[in-house]
Design a protein around this motif. Sequence first.
Motif, short mmCIF file in Angstrom:
data_model
loop_
_atom_site.label_atom_id
_atom_site.label_comp_id
_atom_site.label_asym_id
_atom_site.label_seq_id
_atom_site.Cartn_x
_atom_site.Cartn_y
_atom_site.Cartn_z
N HIS A 1 47.86 87.15 10.65
CA HIS A 1 48.41 87.04 12.02
C HIS A 1 47.28 87.23 13.03
O HIS A 1 46.80 88.34 13.22
CB HIS A 1 49.49 88.12 12.21
CG HIS A 1 50.19 88.10 13.54
ND1 HIS A 1 51.56 88.18 13.64
CD2 HIS A 1 49.73 88.03 14.81
CE1 HIS A 1 51.91 88.17 14.92
NE2 HIS A 1 50.80 88.07 15.65
N HIS B 1 45.67 85.66 17.04
CA HIS B 1 45.70 84.77 18.22
C HIS B 1 44.23 84.42 18.50
O HIS B 1 43.68 84.76 19.54
CB HIS B 1 46.36 85.48 19.40
CG HIS B 1 47.76 85.92 19.12
ND1 HIS B 1 48.87 85.23 19.56
CD2 HIS B 1 48.26 86.97 18.40
CE1 HIS B 1 49.98 85.85 19.16
NE2 HIS B 1 49.63 86.91 18.45
N HIS C 1 57.70 86.74 15.94
CA HIS C 1 57.33 88.08 16.42
C HIS C 1 58.65 88.80 16.66
O HIS C 1 59.38 88.46 17.60
CB HIS C 1 56.57 88.00 17.74
CG HIS C 1 55.14 87.56 17.63
ND1 HIS C 1 54.76 86.37 17.07
CD2 HIS C 1 53.98 88.18 18.01
CE1 HIS C 1 53.44 86.26 17.12
NE2 HIS C 1 52.95 87.35 17.68
N HIS D 1 55.38 92.24 13.10
CA HIS D 1 55.48 93.48 13.91
C HIS D 1 56.56 94.41 13.34
O HIS D 1 56.24 95.34 12.64
CB HIS D 1 55.74 93.21 15.40
CG HIS D 1 54.54 92.71 16.14
ND1 HIS D 1 53.45 93.51 16.39
CD2 HIS D 1 54.25 91.51 16.66
CE1 HIS D 1 52.54 92.81 17.05
NE2 HIS D 1 52.99 91.59 17.23
N ASP E 1 46.38 90.90 14.10
CA ASP E 1 46.93 90.58 15.43
C ASP E 1 45.81 90.38 16.44
O ASP E 1 46.01 90.59 17.63
CB ASP E 1 47.91 91.67 15.90
CG ASP E 1 48.78 91.21 17.07
OD1 ASP E 1 48.93 89.98 17.25
OD2 ASP E 1 49.31 92.07 17.81
ZN LIG Z 1 50.98 88.20 17.70
#
Ligand SMILES: [Zn+2]
Length: 419
Positions: free
Chosen positions: A85, A87, A253, A276, A328
């Motif tokens: 995961h 970004h 998410h 999460h 993340d």
């Molecule tokens: Zn995320």
Amino acid sequence: MNAPHRLLIGNIGQLITMAGEPHARVGAEMSDLALIRNAAVLIEGQNVIGCGVEDTVYAAATTLGDFDEIDAAGAVVTPGLIDAHTHLVHGGTRQGEFEARALGKTYAEIMDGGGGIYSSVLATRAATLPELVAAAKLHLAEMLAHGTTTCEAKSGYGLDLETELRQLKAVSILNREQPVELIATFMGAHAVPAGTDQGDYVDWLCGVALPEVAASGLARFNDVFCELGVFTQEESEQILLAGKRFGLQPKIHADELNDTGGAALSARIGAISADHLHCASDVGLLAMADAGTIAVLLPGTAVFLGLTVHAPARRMIEAGVAVALGSDFNPGSCYCRSMPLIMSFACTQLGMSPAEALAASTVNAAYASGVGGRVGTIEVGKQADLVLWDADDYRMMPYAMGANLVRTVIKKGSFCVLP
Ligand SMILES: [Zn+2]
């Protein structure tokens, strides 16, 4: 035609193969590393063709003919780590916001000061494709240096078609230009763009963006931020089902700050993962276990934000939910590119054992990213993605918190140049 190159890695003190059935590990399986002592791995071309006790692998290699050899000197060897995961591709950084938070500013005050997700949206919209690629390349070099060989990467800082596609194009270019393998996720449903009507944006995602993204062939997954004040459970379902109709597999998410029923939704619509899950209900977790939806836990985020509520990893493992880990990595809520550090947080904050953290960062992260058939374990026929660690005991990886114990990274059978 030249014979494929063969490489033998010998004198491995602990070979963590993670070998087993072809599915994500659950329950007690998460503690079974399929560890072999005094081991060797034989690689031919991009794949593993032998692994096991050294004498056996050596004998098999000798019968095949010439091979190069490296001496692991008693080290631990694991599958290349998988970050389930991130970004990864974005413009700008938000270290000022990090400082403001450290000084006690609230998120509302940070937003008023021009921070928050919309500052990353503006910076990403302003960045050219070469700029996005160049920035992400530096992040990937850092990830590789910490043992990550495969990484999921989301868009979601454009919130318009042009920028979202630019982020996804960057992922596609990065897949060709550097060794860390990337799996692309469209996340137009990361936030509603400032000044846009919520319903109009959901309609645009379902009717315009998702078909365009699917047609581009640039994304495999479709992700939604299901949270109070972002997308409701109903909107999330609508967006994820629309993506599914266009061939994009759902990710979500879910239940990060509140229990909004995200865990149960992920199970109901057949998401590959729900991520999460700090506030997920027991009912939701049981539904995930039944559906085989993988929980991707991101303990770095809570640490980065100074939160004390962590995902209930123990309850998940006891309920039979497969748990994976991810960094993340993103500019706002977790600027961490080290999976070994995430494993440390999994042990100290989530109550996972070092073995469970390792399973969650290899085989389970691979299944959460849709590539479990190819990477995440060291087995005959799998891709040769391996890390040699400066350690003779795998528990050193999370224990040596913040240290980088990576000695050598091999991706698709080739040695990687580390920064
Ligand atoms: Zn995320």
